[in-house]
Design a protein around this motif. Structure first.
Motif, PDB file in Angstrom:
ATOM      1  N   GLN A 113       0.848  -1.192   0.000  1.00 26.28           N
ATOM      2  CA  GLN A 113       0.000   0.000   0.000  1.00 26.28           C
ATOM      3  C   GLN A 113       0.886   1.244   0.000  1.00 26.28           C
ATOM      4  N   ILE A 114       0.524   2.241  -0.793  1.00 20.76           N
ATOM      5  CA  ILE A 114       1.250   3.503  -0.809  1.00 20.76           C
ATOM      6  C   ILE A 114       0.372   4.580  -0.183  1.00 20.76           C
ATOM      7  N   SER A 115       0.971   5.337   0.727  1.00 16.09           N
ATOM      8  CA  SER A 115       0.260   6.439   1.392  1.00 16.09           C
ATOM      9  C   SER A 115       1.032   7.717   1.131  1.00 16.09           C
ATOM     10  N   MET A 116       0.331   8.779   0.785  1.00 18.73           N
ATOM     11  CA  MET A 116       1.005  10.042   0.496  1.00 18.73           C
ATOM     12  C   MET A 116       0.292  11.196   1.166  1.00 18.73           C
ATOM     13  N   LYS A 117       1.100  12.116   1.689  1.00 22.15           N
ATOM     14  CA  LYS A 117       0.584  13.367   2.246  1.00 22.15           C
ATOM     15  C   LYS A 117       1.106  14.518   1.407  1.00 22.15           C
ATOM     16  N   GLU A 173       0.614  31.619   5.720  1.00 29.03           N
ATOM     17  CA  GLU A 173      -0.603  31.844   6.500  1.00 29.03           C
ATOM     18  C   GLU A 173      -1.704  30.837   6.156  1.00 29.03           C
ATOM     19  N   MET A 174      -1.721  30.404   4.891  1.00 29.04           N
ATOM     20  CA  MET A 174      -2.740  29.453   4.446  1.00 29.04           C
ATOM     21  C   MET A 174      -2.084  28.137   4.048  1.00 29.04           C
ATOM     22  N   PHE A 175      -2.536  27.061   4.653  1.00 27.83           N
ATOM     23  CA  PHE A 175      -2.019  25.722   4.351  1.00 27.83           C
ATOM     24  C   PHE A 175      -3.182  24.812   3.991  1.00 27.83           C
ATOM     25  N   VAL A 176      -3.062  24.126   2.862  1.00 29.24           N
ATOM     26  CA  VAL A 176      -4.045  23.108   2.495  1.00 29.24           C
ATOM     27  C   VAL A 176      -3.316  21.767   2.516  1.00 29.24           C
ATOM     28  N   GLU A 177      -3.777  20.864   3.375  1.00 28.60           N
ATOM     29  CA  GLU A 177      -3.137  19.559   3.533  1.00 28.60           C
ATOM     30  C   GLU A 177      -4.141  18.449   3.252  1.00 28.60           C
ATOM     31  N   ALA A 178      -3.643  17.339   2.730  1.00 26.11           N
ATOM     32  CA  ALA A 178      -4.507  16.178   2.503  1.00 26.11           C
ATOM     33  C   ALA A 178      -3.638  14.923   2.438  1.00 26.11           C
ATOM     34  N   GLU A 179      -4.299  13.769   2.562  1.00 30.44           N
ATOM     35  CA  GLU A 179      -3.616  12.476   2.455  1.00 30.44           C
ATOM     36  C   GLU A 179      -4.438  11.550   1.576  1.00 30.44           C
TER      37      GLU A 179
END
Length: 311
Positions: free
Chosen positions: A253-257, A266-272
């Protein structure tokens, strides 16, 4: 004896990488490898942040021209320096097993990022590192730092900076890991896409080189490259925007952030995202699509719009 011409930049780290591939090829096959050292635009302009002069392509264009004009048979790159769009007729054919992907905290006075006193001067020219530093330590002064590894360490030793941030892999490869005060874990500073991974570029139709390089295609690393570069390609990312991305593989399985931030931190958009390694490329793309939809697109549009208006 057959001969293989390897194009490389002339920095100490680039030469180590080329010599490393040369040694592996000569050990595996009965070939003689010759290094062809090429000075790129990125090596000539050392006093301006990369984001202001055209980004990561400055380190590969002249080298790729040597491949196109049949002056070299293969090129060895730090994969994180390779733009998403390759010239027609070239391909990134192989990546050996990647080195440690983390960033390194380098200081003669302090052990960790948290130990730095308020107002300390930290050197980095990476927008990705800058904005993540600004998020965890807004009290620091972050100044640009260009040059090869030795130049950056010399500037630290001269007292121009209290600490600098470098890729851990480069210091390990140059046997300078004794300079690392501490390793910055991805939870605190997410690495650059493909940090620590080498890419071997050849002409797409060169079957001879493919035969020589097949043994260097490390399967797990190449799944990671497919995932992370698909993510970056979908974001249309370069040095001009603070973009981070890192994947790991466990049990097929590959997981990426991924992270996209504005220039002020000031603005951060994060996802996985995660899934089977067989879907590595689509997993990277889907992660980028999620980030774009969650506000990343407006951040990138603003950054690239400002870049256009400043030209």
């Amino acid at each position: 004896m057959d001969k293989v011409r390897i194009a490389t930049r002339g920095s100490m780290l680039a030469l180590w990488q080329a010599e490393h591939i040369k040694a592996l090829l000569e050990k595996e096959h009965n070939v003689e490898c010759e290094l062809k050292v090429i000075k790129t635009m990125g090596d000539k302009i050392l006093d301006v942040p990369l984001a202001k002069i055209g980004g990561k392509g400055l380190f590969v264009k002249e080298i790729e021209n040597a491949l196109i004009e049949d002056e070299a048979d293969l090129a060895v790159h730090s994969m994180k320096d390779v733009p998403m769009e390759l010239p027609e007729g070239l391909t990134l054919y192989a990546s050996p097993k990647g080195e440690c992907p983390e960033d390194a905290f380098v200081s003669n006075k302090f052990k960790t990022l948290d130990d730095l006193p308020e107002g300390s001067v930290v050197g980095t020219s990476s927008l990705r590192r800058k904005v993540q530093l600004m998020k965890v330590r807004p009290d620091l002064e972050i100044n640009d730092l260009r040059g090869n590894v030795n130049t950056r360490l010399r500037k630290l030793d001269e007292g121009q900076y209290d600490a600098i941030i470098l890729a851990r892999a480069g210091l390990v490869r140059l046997e300078m890991d004794d300079r690392i005060a501490s390793v910055i874990q991805p939870e605190q500073m997410l690495p650059a896409v493909c940090q620590g991974i080498l890419g071997i570029e050849i002409r797409e139709d060169d079957e001879r080189m493919k035969g020589y390089l097949n043994f260097l295609r490390h399967e797990e690393t190449m799944y990671r490259v497919a995932c992370e570069r698909s993510y970056l390609r979908t974001l249309e990312g370069g040095c001009q925007a603070p973009i981070a991305g890192h994947s790991i593989i466990e049990n097929g399985q590959i997981s990426m952030k991924g992270i996209v931030a504005d220039l002020k931190g000031e603005m951060f958009v994060e996802a996985e995202n995660s899934g089977s390694v067989d879907d590595a490329e689509s997993i990277g793309k889907a992660l980028a699509d999620t980030i774009l939809a969650a506000g990343g697109k407006s951040i990138l549009d603003e950054i690239y719009g400002e870049e256009e208006s400043n030209r």
